[in-house]
Design an enzyme around this catalytic site. Structure first.
Site, short mmCIF file in Angstrom:
data_model
loop_
_atom_site.label_atom_id
_atom_site.label_comp_id
_atom_site.label_asym_id
_atom_site.label_seq_id
_atom_site.Cartn_x
_atom_site.Cartn_y
_atom_site.Cartn_z
N ALA A 257 0.84 -1.19 0.00
CA ALA A 257 0.00 0.00 0.00
C ALA A 257 0.87 1.24 0.00
CB ALA A 257 -0.92 0.02 1.22
N ASP A 258 0.37 2.28 -0.63
CA ASP A 258 1.02 3.58 -0.57
C ASP A 258 0.32 4.52 0.39
OD1 ASP A 258 3.24 4.05 -2.92
OD2 ASP A 258 1.82 2.45 -3.38
N ARG A 259 -0.98 4.28 0.62
CA ARG A 259 -1.70 5.02 1.66
C ARG A 259 -2.97 4.26 2.00
NH1 ARG A 259 -2.32 11.44 2.30
NH2 ARG A 259 -0.38 11.29 1.11
#
Length: 384
Positions: A257-259
């Protein structure tokens, strides 16, 4: 002898080097990152990528810049006071944050350093002491990554084993998207760490991975990592996920995940949402593996996550080794255009958002979060 993982960032004395991921897998070239501007450029041009890795590089480069300043004689003028130091270094942190807006790890790292700076000023520490504290904090941010990656890999791997309850070893097949291993982190990896853990404990049959166009992080980087680690694997094109689920027994999809928003909505590499929709159709568990620093409790849902759009031209190009090679033992790379020249109307987001309702579990270094029965959102409180 156990296979050695690849290394995204190397540090020694006063030197930071990164492997230029744009040239992998055919050429391994380490590039020195000597300034804040070098770090910004490396992150923005994707010489280094992966939310944890770019946060580590930014923190280490910031620490290196301050270390060099402390060795200057005489000291620079901005060491006259804490406020003078802040006036100099805050713009550097703000500039680093602009390199890639979607990955919250980078923002968390710069905000953490800003808080350290402000707290030290409030405590009336002198500028030299404040700088030393920032150097230590920057190194700490990078150093924390490997341990937490191994922790979340074990949490997630054990959760999946418990859910599937395989009767024999080497049973589980797991699909992943993009690249989430040592090249995307400071070591071991997030979702690829989970896969590595399953392999290490003798429960993995095969790792499947998508090519992940248009940057091909899967076919270039994940393929190289799995090959280096000697983990049995199968590459598929991004459009083959549905076919894979129809014809093969896949036990889980594991992604990084990036956010992650407060409700569990998750921004990750483009193509993740597609895989989640298909996984839900086939009742395959969909697992997000990411450190606490990726969770953004300041936003309620995925609609608030800023999505980076890459230059349209990048979707038209592909880079690789010339095949067959022009001469034996020599690797030459070339970049070619796949589309008509001057193509208009190119949609090229770098990330998409997978709604929480399609996610089965979110794993951090503190444990595994699942939704309550009948709910379409997560309570992430126990794992952050």
């Amino acid at each position: 002898m156990a296979a050695s993982a690849l290394i995204s960032i190397k540090t020694s004395d006063d030197k930071i080097e990164i492997v230029n991921q744009l040239l992998l897998p055919h050429i391994t070239e380490y590039v020195e990152v000597d300034t804040i501007e070098d770090a910004h450029d490396a992150i923005k041009t994707m010489k280094i990528r992966g939310a944890p890795a770019i946060a580590s590089l930014a923190s280490l480069t910031f620490a290196q810049t301050l270390s060099r300043a402390l060795r200057q004689e005489p000291l620079p003028d901005y060491f006259a006071s804490g406020e003078a130091l802040k006036a100099h270094v805050q713009p550097l942190l703000d500039y680093l944050y602009t390199a890639r807006p979607t990955a919250v790890n980078l923002g968390n790292a710069t905000h953490r350093l800003t808080k350290k700076l402000n707290d030290a000023i409030a405590a009336n520490e002198d500028a030299r002491t404040i700088a030393q504290g920032l150097i230590e904090e920057g190194k700490l941010i990078a150093g924390e990554d490997v341990g937490r990656n191994k922790a979340m890999a074990k949490w997630g791997g054990d959760w999946l084993i418990s859910r599937v309850q395989p009767s024999t070893g080497k049973t589980l097949n797991v699909l992943t998207v993009c690249n989430t291993g040592s090249l995307a982190t400071s070591g071991y990896g997030t979702a690829l760490g989970l896969i590595t853990y399953l392999h290490e404990v003798g429960q993995l049959d095969k790792a499947y991975f998508t090519q992940t166009a248009p940057y091909h992080q899967g076919s270039r980087l994940t393929a190289l990592e799995l090959k280096t680690l000697q983990i049995p694997s199968v590459m598929i094109c991004d459009t083959m996920v549905g076919s894979l689920f129809q014809h093969h027994n896949i036990h889980a999809v594991a992604v990084g995940a990036d956010r992650i928003a407060k409700n569990g909505d998750t921004a990750n590499k483009i193509g993740t949402y597609n895989a989640a929709v298909l996984a839900a159709r086939h009742k395959i568990p969909f697992i997000v593996v990411a450190p606490i620093s990726t969770v953004d409790l300041n936003i309620e849902g995925g609609h608030e996550i800023p999505i980076e759009h890459r230059p349209p031209l990048e979707a038209c190009l592909v880079r690789g080794a010339i095949y067959p090679p022009p001469s034996e033992g020599r690797v030459e790379q070339a970049q070619v255009m796949l589309t008509p020249v001057g193509l208009d109307g190119i949609y090229n987001p770098s990330f998409d958002v997978t709604p929480a309702e399609l996610i089965t579990a979110i794993v951090t270094e503190k444990g595994v979060a699942v939704k309550k029965d009948g709910e379409n959102f997560f309570d992430l409180t126990p794992v952050v």
